[in-house]
Design an enzyme around this catalytic site. Structure first.
Site, PDB file in Angstrom:
ATOM      1  N   GLU A 130      38.879  28.965  54.211  1.00 30.41           N
ATOM      2  CA  GLU A 130      37.775  28.646  53.322  1.00 30.41           C
ATOM      3  C   GLU A 130      37.401  27.256  53.386  1.00 30.41           C
ATOM      4  O   GLU A 130      38.269  26.119  53.574  1.00 30.41           O
ATOM      5  CB  GLU A 130      37.960  28.764  51.756  1.00 30.41           C
ATOM      6  CG  GLU A 130      38.128  30.402  51.489  1.00 30.41           C
ATOM      7  CD  GLU A 130      38.287  30.694  49.884  1.00 30.41           C
ATOM      8  OE1 GLU A 130      38.301  29.829  49.307  1.00 30.41           O
ATOM      9  OE2 GLU A 130      38.495  31.982  49.758  1.00 30.41           O
ATOM     10  N   ARG A 166      42.363  36.868  46.973  1.00 25.69           N
ATOM     11  CA  ARG A 166      42.639  36.046  48.113  1.00 25.69           C
ATOM     12  C   ARG A 166      42.272  36.368  49.604  1.00 25.69           C
ATOM     13  O   ARG A 166      42.454  37.672  49.864  1.00 25.69           O
ATOM     14  CB  ARG A 166      43.935  35.455  48.078  1.00 25.69           C
ATOM     15  CG  ARG A 166      44.365  34.361  47.209  1.00 25.69           C
ATOM     16  CD  ARG A 166      43.613  33.250  46.959  1.00 25.69           C
ATOM     17  NE  ARG A 166      43.942  31.979  46.120  1.00 25.69           N
ATOM     18  CZ  ARG A 166      43.368  31.900  44.830  1.00 25.69           C
ATOM     19  NH1 ARG A 166      42.171  32.827  44.514  1.00 25.69           N
ATOM     20  NH2 ARG A 166      43.687  31.199  44.251  1.00 25.69           N
ATOM     21  N   ASP A 205      34.670  37.687  47.795  1.00 23.39           N
ATOM     22  CA  ASP A 205      34.323  36.084  47.338  1.00 23.39           C
ATOM     23  C   ASP A 205      35.452  35.353  47.955  1.00 23.39           C
ATOM     24  O   ASP A 205      35.088  34.167  47.702  1.00 23.39           O
ATOM     25  CB  ASP A 205      34.835  36.289  45.816  1.00 23.39           C
ATOM     26  CG  ASP A 205      34.706  35.203  45.253  1.00 23.39           C
ATOM     27  OD1 ASP A 205      33.346  34.448  45.142  1.00 23.39           O
ATOM     28  OD2 ASP A 205      35.228  34.801  44.244  1.00 23.39           O
ATOM     29  N   ASP A 257      50.112  49.085  40.862  1.00 25.50           N
ATOM     30  CA  ASP A 257      50.999  47.740  40.520  1.00 25.50           C
ATOM     31  C   ASP A 257      52.192  48.294  40.284  1.00 25.50           C
ATOM     32  O   ASP A 257      52.626  48.406  39.073  1.00 25.50           O
ATOM     33  CB  ASP A 257      50.036  47.220  39.406  1.00 25.50           C
ATOM     34  CG  ASP A 257      50.616  45.456  39.227  1.00 25.50           C
ATOM     35  OD1 ASP A 257      51.966  45.496  39.628  1.00 25.50           O
ATOM     36  OD2 ASP A 257      50.039  44.770  38.675  1.00 25.50           O
ATOM     37  N   HIS A 303      33.856  32.058  47.048  1.00 25.07           N
ATOM     38  CA  HIS A 303      34.806  31.867  45.888  1.00 25.07           C
ATOM     39  C   HIS A 303      34.325  31.361  44.596  1.00 25.07           C
ATOM     40  O   HIS A 303      34.608  30.137  44.199  1.00 25.07           O
ATOM     41  CB  HIS A 303      36.088  30.881  46.787  1.00 25.07           C
ATOM     42  CG  HIS A 303      37.351  30.971  45.886  1.00 25.07           C
ATOM     43  ND1 HIS A 303      38.388  30.695  46.689  1.00 25.07           N
ATOM     44  CD2 HIS A 303      37.726  31.364  44.727  1.00 25.07           C
ATOM     45  CE1 HIS A 303      39.359  30.944  45.936  1.00 25.07           C
ATOM     46  NE2 HIS A 303      39.045  31.483  44.724  1.00 25.07           N
ATOM     47  N   ARG A 309      46.018  40.015  34.538  1.00 27.69           N
ATOM     48  CA  ARG A 309      44.901  39.711  33.555  1.00 27.69           C
ATOM     49  C   ARG A 309      43.253  40.214  33.977  1.00 27.69           C
ATOM     50  O   ARG A 309      42.881  40.803  33.384  1.00 27.69           O
ATOM     51  CB  ARG A 309      44.881  38.273  33.575  1.00 27.69           C
ATOM     52  CG  ARG A 309      46.014  37.686  32.653  1.00 27.69           C
ATOM     53  CD  ARG A 309      46.148  36.089  32.996  1.00 27.69           C
ATOM     54  NE  ARG A 309      46.705  35.625  34.579  1.00 27.69           N
ATOM     55  CZ  ARG A 309      47.598  35.139  34.866  1.00 27.69           C
ATOM     56  NH1 ARG A 309      48.412  34.537  33.886  1.00 27.69           N
ATOM     57  NH2 ARG A 309      47.768  34.734  36.100  1.00 27.69           N
TER      58      ARG A 309
END
Ligand SMILES: NC(=O)c1ccc[n+]([C@@H]2O[C@H](COP(=O)([O-])OP(=O)(O)OC[C@H]3O[C@@H](n4cnc5c(N)ncnc54)[C@H](O)[C@@H]3O)[C@@H](O)[C@H]2O)c1
Length: 319
Positions: free
Chosen positions: A264, A235, A259, A173, A283, A153
């Site tokens: 975390e 991630r 990010d 991918d 994040h 997405r």
């Protein structure tokens, strides 16, 4: 009454959707410690889950649980094996979570390629004119090659934005057919290493799995151009942080935008926090007005649709 635990507060638009539905009784759980979750969650039929780790120790106690609705699309904070065994459904927020991350990636690329923080500081620190002759590495995006790793997405929103800047887009991918990638304007790469050697920008949009854990390490970064940059909004574990810090310090690559982090929040002594060659955000790729509201609405709507038996199949994680 169907009892729903809202694990970690979400935007009020989502909470209100559940609270205003007479079929549901909700409780917001803000203490995300294992002890509290074990104590609280056994009473509920469904859970909405933002932050917080739901492991098998907690799930074993949740005998009534039928569904977990993730606030987001990643689900590495849930024990999938357990859910599969016990036939508990796992739902995600689908495409509501893809425009903001794609824009976040573009922002990081633009910020780094334009040395924006350096320019901002030069104005503030009275170095408005000095910067003209200072050596810096700003560059245009025109004709630059980007490799999008993970063409789901987010990858498919990102490609449109990259093509708008007249970049050449490569995609790695293994699970997406060449014709799908080509129909959206990209070139399929079958071997990650071949792609890494060619490109100026690497962007990671894959889930964290056994295969993607540390998929980008020092060996891979050494294949890349010295002028290249890496953006990771997927991630933390997908890129090896120690190796990234070394690659930046030794000028193996030019810059990075992160990010997400292996831990975390990151520990205060994580060297990346002091490294000026990396742009950081907490994040926060989905923290726009639009995305926080639509993700919370979708998270709640998924729970409602699940219990009303009219769930969109695209929201269901297939185990
Ligand atoms: N930073 C944030 O706030 C934020 C927000 C949304 C999503 N995410 C992360 O981004 C990831 C991607 O989101 P999405 O909505 O595009 O997910 P998605 O499931 O739609 O797409 C992931 C793609 O990765 C591909 N993939 C899986 N394993 C791969 C591998 N080994 N090599 C290459 N490709 C592989 C899949 O085929 C799929 O096309 C999520 O899993 C989540 O962890 C982060």
């Amino acid at each position: 009454m169907i009892k729903i635990a809202i694990v970690d507060k979400m935007h009020e638009d989502g909470i209100n959707l559940l609270k205003n539905n007479p079929k549901f009784e909700c409780e917001i759980i803000e203490d995300l410690s294992k002890k509290n979750l074990i104590n609280k969650l056994p009473n509920f039929d469904g859970i909405t889950l933002r932050r917080g780790k739901i492991n098998s120790e907690i799930l074993e106690k949740c005998k009534k649980l039928k569904v977990i609705s993730r606030h987001g699309v990643g689900y590495d904070n849930v024990d999938i094996k357990f859910l599969k065994e016990k036939k508990i459904s796992l739902l995600v927020t689908g495409t509501t979570t893809s425009v903001s991350p794609a824009e976040h990636i573009m922002f990081m690329i633009l910020n780094i390629s334009k040395s924006f923080d350096l320019f901002d500081q030069s104005v503030r620190n009275g170095k408005f004119e000095n910067i003209m002759h200072m050596k810096h590495n700003s560059f245009e995006l025109l004709n630059k090659k980007i490799l999008i790793v993970g063409f789901g997405r987010i990858g498919r929103k990102l490609i449109k934005r990259c093509l708008g800047f007249e970049m050449e887009v490569y995609v790695y991918d293994p699970f997406v057919e060449k014709k799908v990638i080509e129909s959206l304007g990209g070139k399929k790469i079958n071997n990650l290493d071949d792609g890494l050697k060619e490109i100026d920008i690497l962007s990671l949009s894959v889930p964290l799995t056994k295969d993607t854990h540390n998929m980008i390490n020092l060996e891979k970064m050494k294949m890349m151009k010295k002028t290249s940059i890496i953006i990771n909004t997927s991630r933390g574990g997908v890129i090896n942080e120690k190796d990234l810090n070394e690659a930046l310090n030794k000028e193996i690559i030019y810059g990075a935008g992160l990010d997400v982090f292996e831990k975390e929040p990151p520990n205060n002594d994580n060297p990346l926090l002091k490294n000026k060659k990396v742009l950081l955000s907490p994040h926060a790729a989905t923290f726009t007005r639009e995305c926080t509201s639509s993700m919370a609405i979708q998270t709640a709507q998924n729970i409602i649709d699940f219990f009303e038996n009219k769930l969109d199949k695209l929201m269901v994680v297939k185990f």
